[in-house]
Design an enzyme around this catalytic site. Structure first.
Site, PDB file in Angstrom:
ATOM      1  NE  ARG A 239      -4.275  -1.490   0.232  1.00  0.00           N
ATOM      2  CZ  ARG A 239      -4.419  -2.557  -0.560  1.00  0.00           C
ATOM      3  NH1 ARG A 239      -3.484  -2.858  -1.447  1.00  0.00           N
ATOM      4  NH2 ARG A 239      -5.509  -3.302  -0.488  1.00  0.00           N
ATOM      5  CD  GLU A 268      -3.229   3.152  -5.058  1.00  0.00           C
ATOM      6  OE1 GLU A 268      -4.275   2.533  -5.335  1.00  0.00           O
ATOM      7  OE2 GLU A 268      -2.212   2.600  -4.642  1.00  0.00           O
ATOM      8  CG  HIS A 287      -3.518  -0.767  -6.574  1.00  0.00           C
ATOM      9  ND1 HIS A 287      -3.857  -0.176  -5.386  1.00  0.00           N
ATOM     10  CD2 HIS A 287      -3.477  -2.104  -6.309  1.00  0.00           C
ATOM     11  CE1 HIS A 287      -4.032  -1.096  -4.450  1.00  0.00           C
ATOM     12  NE2 HIS A 287      -3.793  -2.280  -4.999  1.00  0.00           N
TER      13      HIS A 287
END
Ligand code: NDP
Ligand code: DGY
Length: 322
Positions: A239, A268, A287
């Site tokens: 993360r 993000e 991601h």
């Protein structure tokens, strides 16, 4: 039973829900995240919630859902977007999707590591922009895995799968860190448990594969990067918040470390004018760790089955024990 699904998910997952008798599905049928107001309205009066890592499930959402909410099923293995204390207080069960995405995420982690250490995006750019004039002995050189030391932060399911894939590249030594030594996890790689500081100092490659928790938040900071070798490569597929991005930027910009590969960032998406994107030695992906068609489909089916089992009061295929 009424359920709210916060996004368009692979059809196989939705089919599991729609074929289950007695399950009324309301869905935010879009590729884009559900707006907060729609989430709060959609969850009201529901018994089940199938959500994604981009949905912040906090007290406000739980209160909007009301006392009938029995199960939250997230289509992710990470659960840092869920307010677990609040969820536990209300006796709500939580399902998640471990294991089924381990291979895809480990594969992507290795791809990202190789892209960063062998400078692949930069090299591809040189081919396109005419920078490739001839074969040159010192041009586009990077760092290889042969005889290297790899440090893994979080030797869990994904951390071990990364080590398993890196070993055949000729890695000489694996180090790992976590909340304590895990001899059974490290045995296959003869991995040595070390404190974070030693991992930073001795590793040629650092791979972050831990969960985001209060203890890991901001763990890779100025002190961490200043201990790393100038020739070392940093990879994060866990993360974004495990890393202090300003400190990482400074380490990369000032040559304190050689390169970085990030599949996860804060926020993000990363704004297109973010300083990290101006660096040649930083490879950033959006991601996509678990993004294979098969994996996403399996995750959706597992999330649906977790939800149904929870609604029926049965054991879930994968329940997060609170
Ligand atoms: P696991 O629970 O199997 O592994 C998590 C690891 O984190 C454990 O080894 C644990 O070590 C470690 N950890 C916990 N606290 C610390 C700490 N203080 N310092 C160092 N390590 C710590 O989870 P998975 O391997 O399945 O997934 C890991 C994470 O990867 C997920 O939580 C998610 O955030 C991320 N992920 C990202 C994806 C992507 O698309 N980029 C895809 C899938 C997952 P210990 O047991 O010693 O506490
Ligand atoms: C997860 O599952 O936690 C990932 O970040 C996405 O698959």
């Amino acid at each position: 039973m009424a359920v709210f699904v916060t996004r368009r998910i692979p059809a196989e997952g939705l089919r599991v829900l729609s074929q289950a008798g007695g399950c009324r599905v309301q869905q935010w049928d879009s590729e884009e995240p559900v707006p907060r107001a729609e989430l709060l309205a959609g969850v009201a009066g529901k018994h089940g919630l199938l959500c994604l890592l981009s949905d912040r499930i906090d007290r406000e959402v739980l209160e909007a859902a009301g006392p009938g909410l029995k199960v939250i099923s997230t289509m992710s293995v990470g659960f840092d977007h869920l307010a677990l204390e609040e969820i536990k207080k209300r006796g709500i069960r939580v399902g998640y999707t471990p294991d089924v995405l381990t291979d895809a995420t480990a594969e992507l982690s290795v791809a990202l590591l190789l892209s960063a250490c062998r400078r692949l995006p930069e090299a591809v750019e040189q081919v396109k922009n005419g920078g490739w004039t001839t074969w040159k002995p010192l041009w586009m050189c990077g760092y290889g895995l042969s005889d290297s030391t790899v440090g893994i932060i979080g030797l869990g399911r994904i951390g071990q799968a990364v080590a398993r894939r890196l070993k055949p590249f000729g890695v000489k030594k694996f180090l790992y860190t976590g909340s304590g030594p895990k001899p059974e996890s490290g045995a296959e790689f003869e991995a040595e448990f070390v404190p974070l500081t030693r991992l930073a100092e001795e590793s040629d490659f650092v791979v972050v594969a831990c969960a985001l928790t209060p203890a890991t938040q901001g763990m890779c900071n100025k002190d961490f990067f200043s201990r790393m070798k100038k020739t070392s490569v940093f990879v994060n597929t866990s993360r974004g918040s495990v890393v202090n991005q300003e400190d990482l930027y400074n380490a990369l910009a000032h040559g304190q470390i050689a390169a970085a590969g990030l599949d996860v960032t804060t926020p993000e998406p990363l704004p297109t004018d973010h300083p990290l994107l101006s660096l040649k030695n930083c490879v950033i992906l959006p991601h996509i760790g678990s993004a294979t068609y098969a994996t996403r489909s399996t995750m959706a089916v597992l999330a649906a089955n977790n939800l149904l089992a929870g609604l029926r009061g049965e054991p879930m295929p994968h329940e997060l024990l609170l």
